[in-house]
Design a protein around this motif. Sequence first.
Motif, PDB file in Angstrom:
ATOM      1  N   ARG A   1      38.757  36.284  49.829  1.00  0.00           N
ATOM      2  CA  ARG A   1      38.728  36.129  48.374  1.00  0.00           C
ATOM      3  C   ARG A   1      38.339  37.470  47.750  1.00  0.00           C
ATOM      4  O   ARG A   1      37.431  38.135  48.240  1.00  0.00           O
ATOM      5  N   VAL A   2      39.038  37.864  46.719  1.00  0.00           N
ATOM      6  CA  VAL A   2      38.711  39.135  46.067  1.00  0.00           C
ATOM      7  C   VAL A   2      38.565  38.933  44.562  1.00  0.00           C
ATOM      8  O   VAL A   2      39.181  38.030  44.002  1.00  0.00           O
ATOM      9  N   PRO A   3      37.758  39.788  43.915  1.00  0.00           N
ATOM     10  CA  PRO A   3      37.708  39.697  42.458  1.00  0.00           C
ATOM     11  C   PRO A   3      39.031  40.227  41.880  1.00  0.00           C
ATOM     12  O   PRO A   3      39.647  41.112  42.469  1.00  0.00           O
ATOM     13  N   PRO A   4      39.492  39.666  40.774  1.00  0.00           N
ATOM     14  CA  PRO A   4      40.772  40.098  40.226  1.00  0.00           C
ATOM     15  C   PRO A   4      40.676  41.436  39.501  1.00  0.00           C
ATOM     16  O   PRO A   4      39.589  41.828  39.095  1.00  0.00           O
ATOM     17  N   PRO A   5      41.813  42.116  39.311  1.00  0.00           N
ATOM     18  CA  PRO A   5      41.802  43.312  38.467  1.00  0.00           C
ATOM     19  C   PRO A   5      41.513  42.932  37.015  1.00  0.00           C
ATOM     20  O   PRO A   5      41.432  41.743  36.695  1.00  0.00           O
ATOM     21  N   SER A   6      41.401  43.928  36.135  1.00  0.00           N
ATOM     22  CA  SER A   6      40.865  43.673  34.796  1.00  0.00           C
ATOM     23  C   SER A   6      41.685  42.670  33.988  1.00  0.00           C
ATOM     24  O   SER A   6      41.159  41.975  33.148  1.00  0.00           O
ATOM     25  N   ASN A   7      42.969  42.558  34.249  1.00  0.00           N
ATOM     26  CA  ASN A   7      43.765  41.610  33.474  1.00  0.00           C
ATOM     27  C   ASN A   7      43.812  40.230  34.123  1.00  0.00           C
ATOM     28  O   ASN A   7      44.472  39.332  33.627  1.00  0.00           O
ATOM     29  N   GLY A   8      43.116  40.086  35.269  1.00  0.00           N
ATOM     30  CA  GLY A   8      42.996  38.787  35.904  1.00  0.00           C
ATOM     31  C   GLY A   8      44.189  38.384  36.749  1.00  0.00           C
ATOM     32  O   GLY A   8      44.225  37.298  37.298  1.00  0.00           O
TER      33      GLY A   8
END
Length: 769
Positions: free
Chosen positions: A247-254
């Motif tokens: 699982r990874v955090p999304p980039p700034s636009n999600g």
Amino acid sequence: MTGRRLLLLDTATETVAVGLALVESTGRVEVLSDVSRVAPRKANTVLLSWVLDALNEAGCALADIDGVAVGRGPGSFTGVRIGVATAKGIAHGLGVALWGTSTLDAIAWRIAIEGREGVLGVVGDAMRGELYPALFELADGTARRLSPDRVASPQEVAHEWAANGGVTILAGNGIAKHAAVFAQAVPSALVAPEESWHPDATGLAAAWIADRRARGWGSGDPATVLPVYTRLSDAEEAERERAGLPRVPPPSNGVAGGAGPPAFTLRELRRADVDAVVAIETVSFSDPWTEGMFADDLAAPGRAWIVAECGGEVVGYAGVAMIGDEAHLLNLAVREDHRREGIGRALFARASEEAARMGAERLTLECRKSNTAAIALYESMGMVRAGVRPGYYARTGEDAVIYWGRAGVSGIEARAGSASLTGDARYLLAIETSCDETAAAVVTTAGELVASVVASQVDFHARFGGVVPELASRKHTEAIVGVVDEALRRAGEAAGAPGPLPFCALDAIAVTYGPGLVGALVVGLAYAKGLSLATGVPLVGVNHLEGHIFANVLADPEVAPPLVALVVSGGHTSLVHVPDWGVYRTLGETLDDAAGEAFDKVAKVLGLGYPGGPVLSRMAADGDPAAIDFPRAMLRSGDYAFSLSGLKTAVINHIRHEREAGREIDVPDLAASFQAAIVEVQVAKAVRAVEETGVKTFCLGGGVAANPALREALKQAMEPLGVHVSVPPIHLCTDNAAMIAAAALPRLARGELLGIDAEAVPGLRLDSE
Ligand code: KG4
Ligand code: ZN
């Protein structure tokens, strides 16, 4: 100085937080009003009237707002998007800056200002049994963040905070569901009273000013403010899980794989930057400054030079010089590949602020007459054309336009359309976000289409074989301001205006409010409502299906009721009798799958990708429609209902059967036979509808109207009956905002307006109004 008025909004939690603050030039913030209250799932209906309440209570008018700050979450995805999209509409419409601020920070600041000290753990409810945790150190009425945004299980958070031992206060709406976990893990921590689990105006204002101190003013561009998501959409997370990826955090636009607006930072220009600056200068201007000129100027007094840096590279720069007590903008340029990202605007705002800091009250600049992009930028920043300097540019002999304006126009002001229009045409702006296209269009009130922009997300959905609603909502939020700006820019160009079409040239703003994906509709609607409130331009709500019918009117203004329309798209298959504009009688609909959906599902089984309609219809052109005898469901049902899931199943069974028998599938024959089965039923029912209603005009609409076989068969069947068959050009068949604009005009003429409390209606029916 009286200071600037900042509107504060947050809808990430069950509380709709709205207030007004006065920001003094010293940085002191005073909350003028706070009407924040608990209103679960009511954000879209109450937000704008509460904005008016907050203004009222503060004794201010909309025009007094100098900037907007909105909570970006993390919180409920749809909730955050309502606040962010509304704030974008308000800031865009008022021509003021928009900033995003963390909802969790606002909660922490609120509690700090209440006088609590210690280590605060804030947990936002992330749904599905998860939390958004963040740690803060509270001291002397301030909050300092100790951990980044993320999503985690209550057990994980509680365990971590128990181990770290220092958490003394707990707050946030995530506590409600998981009180027992925290009571057990950190029994000594005090749970803050429930009223302070949500952001309020005080917390938002304090978090906002702390952001400005830490990060500067930024561009204030409403296009660049996005929600904090902390996790990808379920579809993307499931995809990663299947692939065995963590699982990874999304980039700034999600959205994974979809780059958000590139981040840039502004800083002072250094000697080492001169090479990069000269390189941009040389390709940007016909009389470029040389390296020596830059070097000399950097050393001169009364100068401020700024560069924009993106990914470690200098991509733009600006300089101002003090001459007497006035500031002159020397140069401003952005590298070709980074234009239209808000960098020019940010550079100008910073240069103007630097000028004010050096004591200038006024700022002037010269600009090439032919440089329309620069002219649009300066005019949108409140600079006023003061004259022309003939033949100013030595090399080309081109004239310079002279501009004057107030120094210190930071990102907090300007953007107001100041373009002067020739002629007295009036316009309507339409917005469409019901499915997977972010679209905006401008028509004249006489019905002439002057601009239509469609930002398609189809590539982002393609790998999932269909539209992923959460992804669509994220992409709409990211694109909406840019798409509207581009439509206004093209409309301005078409109108011969020196810049984008100003909002004051609009008689109405139209928006699709249903049917469609609720989360997607909400983004366009919230933005449009904010824009309407801020500009005072009335809002017209349009039914998406009505839009598909009106695509015919755009293509052929002679098309008029009484008529029968067949709307066939990815979501709909409806036969509609239209005795008069605004009166719709649905004769029949699909009982299960829509026609476009059937195309998409069959294409998916054949591995032909998404969307399936265009590929299948291309392949069908080379196949034999009589090769396979697929069922014609409901052909003789005696009514106008359709059923397509049986056909879809028959096609899928056929494919399976052939594969099992080891036979190769003749895809063109299959596509042609499948298409023929659909077309035959559609045409038969359409002909009956035309005969029974006695109309002489038939309209086709929706994405499937792009199907050549369907278009042709309808013409062949109806023209001998003396019925005029109207089919829009392909680009008006698939979702767009031009058709929404066309449908809005008669509604505007009838005075049918949407209120600021209007909600999206995902199941909106044509007959219901
Ligand atoms: O109207 P639209 O753009 O979006 C909705 O409101 O659903 O329609 C998209 C649908 C998709 O299902 C797509 O496969 C279908 O229209 N489509 C076609 C063709 N072009 C697009 N179906 C059949 N033949 C085509 N040439
Ligand atoms: Zn559609």
